[in-house]
Design an enzyme around this catalytic site. Sequence first.
Site, PDB file in Angstrom:
ATOM      1  N   ARG A 157      23.745  -3.856  92.752  1.00 59.49           N
ATOM      2  CA  ARG A 157      24.451  -4.511  91.665  1.00 59.49           C
ATOM      3  C   ARG A 157      24.084  -6.002  91.578  1.00 59.49           C
ATOM      4  NH1 ARG A 157      30.973  -4.849  91.896  1.00 59.49           N
ATOM      5  NH2 ARG A 157      31.383  -5.959  89.958  1.00 59.49           N
ATOM      6  N   GLY A 179      34.293   7.696  88.953  1.00 58.18           N
ATOM      7  CA  GLY A 179      33.352   6.985  88.100  1.00 58.18           C
ATOM      8  C   GLY A 179      33.499   7.296  86.622  1.00 58.18           C
ATOM      9  N   GLU A 214      44.853  -2.387  92.071  1.00 57.02           N
ATOM     10  CA  GLU A 214      44.779  -1.331  91.062  1.00 57.02           C
ATOM     11  C   GLU A 214      44.700   0.010  91.784  1.00 57.02           C
ATOM     12  OE1 GLU A 214      42.707  -3.185  87.149  1.00 57.02           O
ATOM     13  OE2 GLU A 214      41.358  -2.856  88.837  1.00 57.02           O
ATOM     14  N   ASP A 245      44.398  -8.823  92.016  1.00 58.82           N
ATOM     15  CA  ASP A 245      44.718  -7.460  91.562  1.00 58.82           C
ATOM     16  C   ASP A 245      44.858  -6.429  92.662  1.00 58.82           C
ATOM     17  OD1 ASP A 245      44.424  -7.911  88.823  1.00 58.82           O
ATOM     18  OD2 ASP A 245      42.270  -7.575  88.896  1.00 58.82           O
ATOM     19  N   GLU A 268      43.244 -14.502  88.821  1.00 54.70           N
ATOM     20  CA  GLU A 268      43.942 -13.220  88.906  1.00 54.70           C
ATOM     21  C   GLU A 268      43.722 -12.570  90.267  1.00 54.70           C
ATOM     22  OE1 GLU A 268      43.475 -10.726  85.384  1.00 54.70           O
ATOM     23  OE2 GLU A 268      43.422  -8.941  86.640  1.00 54.70           O
ATOM     24  N   ARG A 289      34.653  -8.924  91.944  1.00 52.85           N
ATOM     25  CA  ARG A 289      34.794  -8.991  93.407  1.00 52.85           C
ATOM     26  C   ARG A 289      35.586  -7.780  93.900  1.00 52.85           C
ATOM     27  NH1 ARG A 289      35.767 -14.599  91.921  1.00 52.85           N
ATOM     28  NH2 ARG A 289      34.004 -15.853  92.645  1.00 52.85           N
TER      29      ARG A 289
HETATM   30  C1  LIG Z   1      39.072  11.195  94.038  1.00 54.48           C
HETATM   31  O1  LIG Z   1      38.717  12.299  94.841  1.00 54.48           O
HETATM   32  C2  LIG Z   1      37.335  12.442  95.056  1.00 54.48           C
HETATM   33  C3  LIG Z   1      37.120  13.711  95.855  1.00 54.48           C
HETATM   34  O2  LIG Z   1      37.893  13.695  97.032  1.00 54.48           O
HETATM   35  C4  LIG Z   1      36.796  11.201  95.769  1.00 54.48           C
HETATM   36  O3  LIG Z   1      35.391  11.300  95.878  1.00 54.48           O
HETATM   37  C5  LIG Z   1      37.155   9.943  94.975  1.00 54.48           C
HETATM   38  O4  LIG Z   1      36.767   8.790  95.686  1.00 54.48           O
HETATM   39  C6  LIG Z   1      38.653   9.900  94.743  1.00 54.48           C
HETATM   40  N1  LIG Z   1      39.123   8.708  94.055  1.00 54.48           N
HETATM   41  C7  LIG Z   1      38.747   8.303  92.842  1.00 54.48           C
HETATM   42  C8  LIG Z   1      39.450   7.115  92.301  1.00 54.48           C
HETATM   43  O5  LIG Z   1      37.872   8.822  92.182  1.00 54.48           O
END
Ligand SMILES: *[C@@H]1O[C@H](CO)[C@@H](O)[C@H](O)[C@H]1NC(C)=O
Length: 299
Positions: free
Chosen positions: A289, A210, A115, A113, A111, A139
């Site tokens: 990790r 996260g 995303e 990706d 695959e 990866r």
């Molecule tokens: C979303 O915005 C925050 C603050 O700017 C940033 O830390 C983060 O990397 C951005 N993207 C995601 C997918 O969380």
Amino acid sequence: MRTQMVISKWPLCSLIALTAMSWLWSSCMVPRVAGCDGFDELFQPNWAPEHFKCEGDQTKLTLDSSSGCGFGSRKTYLFGLTSVQIKLVQGDSAGTVTAFYMSSDGPNHDELDFEFLGNQSGEPYLVQTNVYVNGTGDREQRHSLWFDPTSDFHTYSLFWNRHYIMFLVDKTSIRVFTNVEESHGVPYPKNQPMRVRGSVWNADDWATQGGRVKTNWSHSPFISSFRSFDIDACELSLETDDIVTKCGQLGQYWWDKPSFDELGRHRSRQLKWVRKKHLVYNYCEDKLRFSELPKECVD
Ligand SMILES: *[C@@H]1O[C@H](CO)[C@@H](O)[C@H](O)[C@H]1NC(C)=O
Ligand SMILES: *[C@@H]1O[C@H](CO)[C@@H](O)[C@H](O)[C@H]1NC(C)=O
Ligand SMILES: *[C@@H]1O[C@H](CO)[C@@H](O)[C@H](O)[C@H]1NC(C)=O
């Protein structure tokens, strides 16, 4: 027997199939997206067909609290260049993921990706890329973009030959996964033809900051628009074709020409620029990790 065939082709619909065969027939098998700049010839929705909409040359994929949706190419391909233009979910896209990828069928799959990880209004998207070989991924790289991917269409491409895989954004290479099978013993995707796929789905358990920022369903539906699909690849069906004669390295395809054996100076410079300005996360540098970094990460 019939149900089994349906199960392999229509994973979500198969659930319904078990309870109501006739409903399945009317709502899962029949719908096809008409027109849409050739979408219908190359692809079919394989998950929640009612969440697809064709508008002019665009195919719109919708995520709401009931479901996301996804499509796959009718044919499978080994090596080549595949591109699509996407305009991502606008406004508050936190928790949503829009994907453009290629993957083989079955267990131990390969695959590649793209995303696109949504974010709160005004905060930037991240692009996560990943490579699975023989069922194993892990990866991930993450990049920021040098434009707002929600205000207009941009081109995302996957280049794949037997020497390397390249992820491109508006023709700029942002990542290369090199075949180091011989030197490092890392398996490389080269035996399994892949389908070209796209989807929009809810991934608020991990996608945005996260997983701390969840999907706000009062802002749904979340819509990503796809258009200008382009597949310049070797069409291969494992059931009927022989890999070597059909997609072998006889020089009949442009990606097998010697000039595509290596990246070249222009591409290497691009990669360096992207790494310096836009690389946010690289699994190859994540010593927390991996107690031992993956073999392809070590020169
Ligand atoms: C979303 O915005 C925050 C603050 O700017 C940033 O830390 C983060 O990397 C951005 N993207 C995601 C997918 O969380
Ligand atoms: C792929 O993985 C399976 C087990 O998951 C293993 O038996 C097989 O040898 C692997 N193939 C390659 C080419 O690495
Ligand atoms: C979701 O969006 C609505 C409408 O903009 C807003 O009132 C609400 O506070 C948001 N919910 C969260 C958890 O942010």
